[in-house]
Write a protein that holds these residues in place. Structure first.
Motif, PDB file in Angstrom:
ATOM      1  N   SER A   9      -5.057  -0.301  -3.580  1.00 32.89           N
ATOM      2  CA  SER A   9      -6.411  -0.666  -3.974  1.00 32.89           C
ATOM      3  C   SER A   9      -6.330  -1.099  -5.434  1.00 32.89           C
ATOM      4  O   SER A   9      -5.259  -1.087  -6.035  1.00 32.89           O
ATOM      5  CB  SER A   9      -7.368   0.527  -3.822  1.00 32.89           C
ATOM      6  N   GLN A  10      -7.438  -1.461  -6.022  1.00 37.12           N
ATOM      7  CA  GLN A  10      -7.433  -1.914  -7.407  1.00 37.12           C
ATOM      8  C   GLN A  10      -6.976  -0.813  -8.363  1.00 37.12           C
ATOM      9  O   GLN A  10      -6.366  -1.088  -9.387  1.00 37.12           O
ATOM     10  CB  GLN A  10      -8.836  -2.380  -7.800  1.00 37.12           C
ATOM     11  N   ASN A  11      -7.246   0.437  -8.017  1.00 35.23           N
ATOM     12  CA  ASN A  11      -6.994   1.542  -8.939  1.00 35.23           C
ATOM     13  C   ASN A  11      -5.749   2.358  -8.646  1.00 35.23           C
ATOM     14  O   ASN A  11      -5.304   3.122  -9.501  1.00 35.23           O
ATOM     15  CB  ASN A  11      -8.184   2.503  -8.942  1.00 35.23           C
ATOM     16  N   HIS A  12      -5.196   2.226  -7.437  1.00 34.56           N
ATOM     17  CA  HIS A  12      -4.158   3.169  -7.013  1.00 34.56           C
ATOM     18  C   HIS A  12      -3.268   2.544  -5.939  1.00 34.56           C
ATOM     19  O   HIS A  12      -3.730   1.729  -5.150  1.00 34.56           O
ATOM     20  CB  HIS A  12      -4.847   4.424  -6.450  1.00 34.56           C
ATOM     21  N   ALA A  13      -2.014   2.978  -5.927  1.00 29.50           N
ATOM     22  CA  ALA A  13      -1.109   2.616  -4.831  1.00 29.50           C
ATOM     23  C   ALA A  13      -0.389   3.875  -4.366  1.00 29.50           C
ATOM     24  O   ALA A  13       0.007   4.718  -5.177  1.00 29.50           O
ATOM     25  CB  ALA A  13      -0.093   1.573  -5.277  1.00 29.50           C
ATOM     26  N   THR A  14      -0.261   4.000  -3.068  1.00 26.09           N
ATOM     27  CA  THR A  14       0.549   5.057  -2.469  1.00 26.09           C
ATOM     28  C   THR A  14       1.684   4.370  -1.737  1.00 26.09           C
ATOM     29  O   THR A  14       1.442   3.478  -0.914  1.00 26.09           O
ATOM     30  CB  THR A  14      -0.277   5.908  -1.474  1.00 26.09           C
ATOM     31  N   ILE A  15       2.902   4.770  -2.037  1.00 26.26           N
ATOM     32  CA  ILE A  15       4.076   4.153  -1.420  1.00 26.26           C
ATOM     33  C   ILE A  15       4.755   5.183  -0.534  1.00 26.26           C
ATOM     34  O   ILE A  15       5.130   6.264  -0.994  1.00 26.26           O
ATOM     35  CB  ILE A  15       5.057   3.638  -2.492  1.00 26.26           C
TER      36      ILE A  15
ATOM     37  N   ILE B  13       9.610  -0.865  -4.439  1.00 27.88           N
ATOM     38  CA  ILE B  13       9.847  -1.168  -3.013  1.00 27.88           C
ATOM     39  C   ILE B  13      10.882  -2.271  -2.797  1.00 27.88           C
ATOM     40  O   ILE B  13      11.220  -2.579  -1.664  1.00 27.88           O
ATOM     41  CB  ILE B  13       8.530  -1.552  -2.297  1.00 27.88           C
ATOM     42  N   ARG B  14      11.384  -2.843  -3.864  1.00 27.06           N
ATOM     43  CA  ARG B  14      12.298  -3.984  -3.750  1.00 27.06           C
ATOM     44  C   ARG B  14      13.521  -3.690  -2.881  1.00 27.06           C
ATOM     45  O   ARG B  14      14.027  -4.565  -2.191  1.00 27.06           O
ATOM     46  CB  ARG B  14      12.717  -4.448  -5.142  1.00 27.06           C
ATOM     47  N   SER B  15      14.009  -2.465  -2.887  1.00 30.48           N
ATOM     48  CA  SER B  15      15.213  -2.138  -2.123  1.00 30.48           C
ATOM     49  C   SER B  15      14.945  -1.954  -0.622  1.00 30.48           C
ATOM     50  O   SER B  15      15.884  -1.861   0.163  1.00 30.48           O
ATOM     51  CB  SER B  15      15.871  -0.881  -2.680  1.00 30.48           C
ATOM     52  N   ALA B  16      13.693  -1.918  -0.232  1.00 28.08           N
ATOM     53  CA  ALA B  16      13.360  -1.738   1.191  1.00 28.08           C
ATOM     54  C   ALA B  16      13.737  -2.982   1.993  1.00 28.08           C
ATOM     55  O   ALA B  16      13.712  -4.102   1.486  1.00 28.08           O
ATOM     56  CB  ALA B  16      11.871  -1.445   1.352  1.00 28.08           C
ATOM     57  N   ASP B  17      14.093  -2.757   3.254  1.00 28.61           N
ATOM     58  CA  ASP B  17      14.423  -3.867   4.159  1.00 28.61           C
ATOM     59  C   ASP B  17      13.171  -4.478   4.774  1.00 28.61           C
ATOM     60  O   ASP B  17      13.151  -5.661   5.112  1.00 28.61           O
ATOM     61  CB  ASP B  17      15.341  -3.370   5.289  1.00 28.61           C
ATOM     62  N   GLN B  18      12.133  -3.643   4.934  1.00 29.45           N
ATOM     63  CA  GLN B  18      10.882  -4.095   5.537  1.00 29.45           C
ATOM     64  C   GLN B  18       9.713  -3.512   4.748  1.00 29.45           C
ATOM     65  O   GLN B  18       9.770  -2.366   4.317  1.00 29.45           O
ATOM     66  CB  GLN B  18      10.782  -3.652   7.002  1.00 29.45           C
ATOM     67  N   ILE B  19       8.662  -4.331   4.599  1.00 17.96           N
ATOM     68  CA  ILE B  19       7.496  -3.927   3.818  1.00 17.96           C
ATOM     69  C   ILE B  19       6.240  -4.105   4.669  1.00 17.96           C
ATOM     70  O   ILE B  19       6.039  -5.152   5.281  1.00 17.96           O
ATOM     71  CB  ILE B  19       7.339  -4.803   2.549  1.00 17.96           C
ATOM     72  N   LEU B  20       5.408  -3.073   4.684  1.00 20.97           N
ATOM     73  CA  LEU B  20       4.089  -3.144   5.309  1.00 20.97           C
ATOM     74  C   LEU B  20       3.073  -2.929   4.202  1.00 20.97           C
ATOM     75  O   LEU B  20       3.154  -1.944   3.457  1.00 20.97           O
ATOM     76  CB  LEU B  20       3.938  -2.065   6.381  1.00 20.97           C
ATOM     77  N   ILE B  21       2.122  -3.838   4.056  1.00 24.09           N
ATOM     78  CA  ILE B  21       1.087  -3.730   3.025  1.00 24.09           C
ATOM     79  C   ILE B  21      -0.226  -3.357   3.711  1.00 24.09           C
ATOM     80  O   ILE B  21      -0.644  -4.022   4.664  1.00 24.09           O
ATOM     81  CB  ILE B  21       0.924  -5.056   2.251  1.00 24.09           C
ATOM     82  N   ILE B  22      -0.857  -2.291   3.209  1.00 25.93           N
ATOM     83  CA  ILE B  22      -2.108  -1.819   3.794  1.00 25.93           C
ATOM     84  C   ILE B  22      -3.088  -1.482   2.680  1.00 25.93           C
ATOM     85  O   ILE B  22      -2.689  -1.219   1.550  1.00 25.93           O
ATOM     86  CB  ILE B  22      -1.881  -0.585   4.705  1.00 25.93           C
ATOM     87  N   GLY B  23      -4.360  -1.503   2.997  1.00 31.03           N
ATOM     88  CA  GLY B  23      -5.374  -1.153   2.005  1.00 31.03           C
ATOM     89  C   GLY B  23      -6.749  -1.573   2.461  1.00 31.03           C
ATOM     90  O   GLY B  23      -6.906  -2.251   3.472  1.00 31.03           O
TER      91      GLY B  23
ATOM     92  N   GLY C 204       3.985  -6.933   7.888  1.00 32.30           N
ATOM     93  CA  GLY C 204       2.584  -6.902   8.282  1.00 32.30           C
ATOM     94  C   GLY C 204       1.643  -6.614   7.141  1.00 32.30           C
ATOM     95  O   GLY C 204       2.040  -6.160   6.070  1.00 32.30           O
ATOM     96  N   LEU C 205       0.371  -6.911   7.410  1.00 31.59           N
ATOM     97  CA  LEU C 205      -0.731  -6.669   6.493  1.00 31.59           C
ATOM     98  C   LEU C 205      -1.849  -6.055   7.328  1.00 31.59           C
ATOM     99  O   LEU C 205      -2.273  -6.644   8.321  1.00 31.59           O
ATOM    100  CB  LEU C 205      -1.188  -7.998   5.869  1.00 31.59           C
ATOM    101  N   GLU C 206      -2.295  -4.856   6.948  1.00 33.33           N
ATOM    102  CA  GLU C 206      -3.286  -4.130   7.739  1.00 33.33           C
ATOM    103  C   GLU C 206      -4.403  -3.602   6.846  1.00 33.33           C
ATOM    104  O   GLU C 206      -4.175  -3.252   5.688  1.00 33.33           O
ATOM    105  CB  GLU C 206      -2.644  -2.933   8.446  1.00 33.33           C
ATOM    106  N   THR C 207      -5.597  -3.507   7.410  1.00 36.71           N
ATOM    107  CA  THR C 207      -6.732  -2.919   6.700  1.00 36.71           C
ATOM    108  C   THR C 207      -6.800  -1.432   7.024  1.00 36.71           C
ATOM    109  O   THR C 207      -6.684  -1.038   8.189  1.00 36.71           O
ATOM    110  CB  THR C 207      -8.042  -3.616   7.122  1.00 36.71           C
ATOM    111  N   CYS C 208      -6.973  -0.638   5.977  1.00 40.13           N
ATOM    112  CA  CYS C 208      -6.981   0.811   6.151  1.00 40.13           C
ATOM    113  C   CYS C 208      -7.739   1.443   4.991  1.00 40.13           C
ATOM    114  O   CYS C 208      -7.486   1.112   3.838  1.00 40.13           O
ATOM    115  CB  CYS C 208      -5.526   1.290   6.165  1.00 40.13           C
ATOM    116  N   ASP C 209      -8.669   2.340   5.286  1.00 37.12           N
ATOM    117  CA  ASP C 209      -9.389   3.055   4.239  1.00 37.12           C
ATOM    118  C   ASP C 209      -8.473   4.083   3.580  1.00 37.12           C
ATOM    119  O   ASP C 209      -7.391   4.384   4.077  1.00 37.12           O
ATOM    120  CB  ASP C 209     -10.609   3.767   4.825  1.00 37.12           C
TER     121      ASP C 209
END
Length: 142
Positions: free
Chosen positions: A10-16, A81-91, A115-120
């Motif tokens: 989100s604009q204020n926070h990221a959880t990885i 996250i650069r070292s990851a083989d696969q990335i999923l972006i959600i928010g 993928g790109l997913e919507t998630c609260d």
């Protein structure tokens, strides 16, 4: 199994969430952004200029500052996250789309996006339970 990173942003926070195996609990990290709320100009930044001119100038300044702060925030996330083989972006909102565009600017990174997913917003454990089936859904067929 590939190293998979799921980024809730989100604009204020990221959880990885960093998965080495979907059957084990991921490594979880949190990043706070320094992106200012663009809807408010603090009183100490207001001037005696007429409202319409002040509003235009302040809006432009705020947008430039927001862009710079988001870029720094995105760079911090990308570094984790650069070292990851696969990335999923959600928010929940538009920041996930902005981060996707930022991520895809680098050709090697673009191919990692699954993928790109919507998630609260959720608590970490809820997010882990929600994201595992989503990751599985985005995995290529064997």
């Amino acid at each position: 199994m590939p190293h998979i990173a799921a980024v809730w942003i989100s604009q204020n926070h990221a959880t990885i969430l960093s998965f080495r195996d979907l059957d084990t609990h991921p490594t979880i990290s949190h990043l706070e952004s320094e992106v200012e709320d663009r809807s408010h100009v603090p009183e100490d930044r207001q001037t005696a200029v007429p409202y319409s001119a002040r509003h235009s100038h302040n809006q432009t300044t705020l947008e430039r500052r927001r862009h710079t702060e988001l870029k720094h925030f995105f760079e911090d996330i990308a570094g984790q996250i650069r070292s990851a083989d696969q990335i999923l972006i959600i928010g929940p909102g538009e920041v996930k789309i902005e981060f996707k565009k930022f991520w895809e600017l680098s050709k090697p990174n673009a191919s990692k996006l699954i993928g790109l997913e919507t998630c609260d917003k959720m608590f970490d454990d809820e997010l882990v339970k929600w994201v595992i089936p989503v990751i599985k859904r985005h995995q290529p067929l064997k």
